[in-house]
Design an enzyme around this catalytic site. Structure first.
Site, PDB file in Angstrom:
ATOM      1  N   GLY A  20     -14.593 -62.874 -71.131  1.00 42.76           N
ATOM      2  CA  GLY A  20     -16.031 -63.009 -71.310  1.00 42.76           C
ATOM      3  C   GLY A  20     -16.716 -61.686 -71.012  1.00 42.76           C
TER       4      GLY A  20
ATOM      5  N   ASP B 276      -4.722 -69.730 -62.029  1.00 43.15           N
ATOM      6  CA  ASP B 276      -3.724 -68.917 -62.734  1.00 43.15           C
ATOM      7  C   ASP B 276      -3.996 -67.421 -62.590  1.00 43.15           C
ATOM      8  OD1 ASP B 276      -5.993 -68.708 -64.273  1.00 43.15           O
ATOM      9  OD2 ASP B 276      -5.036 -69.245 -66.176  1.00 43.15           O
TER      10      ASP B 276
ATOM     11  N   LYS C 169       1.212 -75.097 -65.760  1.00 43.18           N
ATOM     12  CA  LYS C 169       1.218 -73.631 -65.732  1.00 43.18           C
ATOM     13  C   LYS C 169       1.187 -73.088 -64.315  1.00 43.18           C
ATOM     14  CE  LYS C 169      -2.663 -71.666 -67.023  1.00 43.18           C
ATOM     15  NZ  LYS C 169      -3.707 -71.051 -67.871  1.00 43.18           N
TER      16      LYS C 169
ATOM     17  N   ALA D  19      53.291 -70.175 -42.583  1.00 41.32           N
ATOM     18  CA  ALA D  19      52.882 -70.073 -43.985  1.00 41.32           C
ATOM     19  C   ALA D  19      53.446 -71.229 -44.798  1.00 41.32           C
ATOM     20  CB  ALA D  19      53.357 -68.744 -44.559  1.00 41.32           C
TER      21      ALA D  19
ATOM     22  N   HIS E 103      41.133 -63.636 -47.167  1.00 41.04           N
ATOM     23  CA  HIS E 103      41.544 -63.669 -48.571  1.00 41.04           C
ATOM     24  C   HIS E 103      41.613 -65.095 -49.118  1.00 41.04           C
ATOM     25  CE1 HIS E 103      43.148 -59.700 -47.429  1.00 41.04           C
ATOM     26  NE2 HIS E 103      43.813 -60.323 -46.485  1.00 41.04           N
TER      27      HIS E 103
ATOM     28  N   ALA F  99      -6.823 -77.145 -63.497  1.00 43.35           N
ATOM     29  CA  ALA F  99      -6.680 -78.332 -64.336  1.00 43.35           C
ATOM     30  C   ALA F  99      -6.299 -78.018 -65.776  1.00 43.35           C
ATOM     31  CB  ALA F  99      -7.978 -79.138 -64.314  1.00 43.35           C
TER      32      ALA F  99
END
Length: 461
Positions: free
Chosen positions: A140, A105, A25, A423, A363, A13
């Site tokens: 932490g 994340d 993110k 051709a 080609h 969140a």
């Protein structure tokens, strides 16, 4: 005693403002998948009873990318902290189950580390996933006294001495649902950020003399998270290195491992040779004895045995048969299916077409919305004119047709087998017999003609 079932809570969140992006993110890509998809896969690997995902007000964006119907969704409209997020999720989990908390994340937590948590939980009331790091900035700290966990101190609330602690908390833990709810209801937001920290549950568990254990991750890289694009690029580099190592160990030859990118899943046979600068995206299946040339990009495609993809070829949502030669500089677009022994040469673009065995377009040609038979040979500069500005039309070419250079096929059109198109012909009608088709074009000669001379301007003098 009955084995407790596992619920996994994923916290996703956060606003992710440091990403400097307009979308969440957790929806940024890592190795071709969103960060959140990686975390969901981690959660699924422990075969939980339930996965509970806490998200923010970007509901439509997140749900449009995560279509898994097995997930329980919980919204945290106001970002009041991780403790508040888990408290909202607690309405979805049972008192009797064990709860594992993951962060949306942090895509590198390993299943092995989580299994260590499960083992530790058998001898504890709460087990925390931690790591010893040289530089603990941003994490932490795990504060212990005589080996006993006392509390987790957030970076911004730590004093000078506490900041020197090298054992840091990943944010991932396991606890019983009933205990967790009780501890969550005791936390407050009396801190610098005025948020409800999930880490405070450790303090309240300690006040109850609960057994608190720490479990170290197998690799410190597991606790890396994403807060900005720089961190995302670091994780991408780690992810790519692991992919490359796995491919090399599985027998794939990478001519330049540092310049190979896989954004998805590659399934392969033996004797695969991939040159420098190749990008593979989505789901790729390669047979045996495949060569892929420099700078090629292949997305969501199947390539069968003994086929060679030459330099700088782009292939997307295509099926290619055996013993084909594609490129260099070819472009195979979605819904194209090539049979065995097809040769598609340089500067040829093919879209939404089926080409049967042993045919050649070597080609400077474009074929779209086409069905081409076997042993067809198409000359340089030939194109299907398949679009009238509103609708697309089909070109059907039978077996053993020869089409000369610089030919235009005005769709819808059908050419029967064994026909020959001279051709420079512009074909506007079906060819129903195996004949020679050509346009009468009178060659004219203008005598005494001179080329125009360049006009010299004053500024050129």
């Amino acid at each position: 005693m009955l084995k407790k079932e596992i619920n996994v809570v994923i916290l996703a969140a956060g606003k992710g403002t440091r990403m400097q992006s307009s979308y969440p993110k957790v929806l940024h890509k890592l190795g071709g998948k969103t960060i959140l998809e990686h975390v969901i896969n981690i959660a699924k690997s422990v075969k939980p009873k339930k996965i509970i995902l806490v998200y923010n007000n970007k509901e439509k964006e997140i749900k449009s990318k995560i279509s898994d119907t097995s997930i329980d969704w919980v919204i945290q409209k106001e970002q009041k902290g991780t403790g508040d997020a888990i408290l909202k999720a607690s309405k979805k989990f049972s008192d009797k189950d064990d709860i594992v908390v993951l962060y949306g994340d942090m895509p590198y937590i390993s299943i092995e580390s989580i299994k260590k948590l499960f083992t530790s939980k058998k001898q504890s009331d709460i087990s925390l996933l931690t790591a010893y790091v040289k530089n603990p900035d941003g994490y932490g700290r795990v504060f212990k006294k005589n080996g006993k966990v006392i509390k987790i101190i957030e970076e911004q609330d730590a004093n000078f001495h506490e900041k020197k602690i090298k054992e840091v908390y990943s944010g991932t833990f396991i606890a019983n649902g009933k205990d967790l709810k009780r501890w969550l209801n005791q936390i407050n937001n009396k801190n610098i950020k005025k948020e409800f920290y999930a880490t405070d549950i450790v303090h309240f568990a300690n006040l109850e003399n609960s057994t608190i254990k720490t479990v170290q991750v197998l690799n410190c890289k597991e606790i890396l998270g994403v807060n900005n694009k720089l961190q995302l690029s670091i994780l991408e580099k780690i992810f790519r290195k692991k992919q490359v190592n796995d491919l090399l160990l599985s027998g794939v030859t990478l001519k330049d491992p540092n310049h190979f990118i896989l954004r998805g899943i590659l399934k392969h046979g033996k004797n695969i040779e991939i040159d420098t600068g190749v990008i593979l995206e989505g789901n790729i299946i390669l047979g045996n004895n495949i060569k892929i040339g420099v700078g090629s990009v292949i997305k969501n495609s199947f390539i069968d045995d003994q086929t060679e993809i030459k330099e700088y070829t782009i292939i997307e949502n295509v099926k290619i048969g055996k013993k084909c030669i594609i490129g260099p500089f070819a472009h195979l677009r979605p819904k194209t299916v090539l049979d065995d022994q097809i040769h598609v040469g340089n500067f040829v673009e093919i879209k939404d077409s089926i080409i049967k065995k042993e045919s050649k377009i070597k080609h400077l040609s474009y074929f779209g919305n086409s069905e081409i038979g076997s042993q067809v040979n198409i000359g340089a500069g030939s194109i299907t004119c398949n679009y009238d500005g509103v609708n697309k039309f089909k070109t059907i070419i039978g077996d053993n047709v020869l089409i000369g250079a610089n030919t235009k096929l005005i769709a819808p059109i059908k050419i029967t087998k064994n026909a020959t198109i001279a051709a420079g012909t512009t074909l506007t009608q079906d060819v129903n017999t195996p004949c020679l088709i050509y346009n009468n074009k009178e060659q004219k000669q203008k005598k005494n003609w001179k080329r125009p001379q360049k006009i010299i301007k004053k500024t050129d003098q």
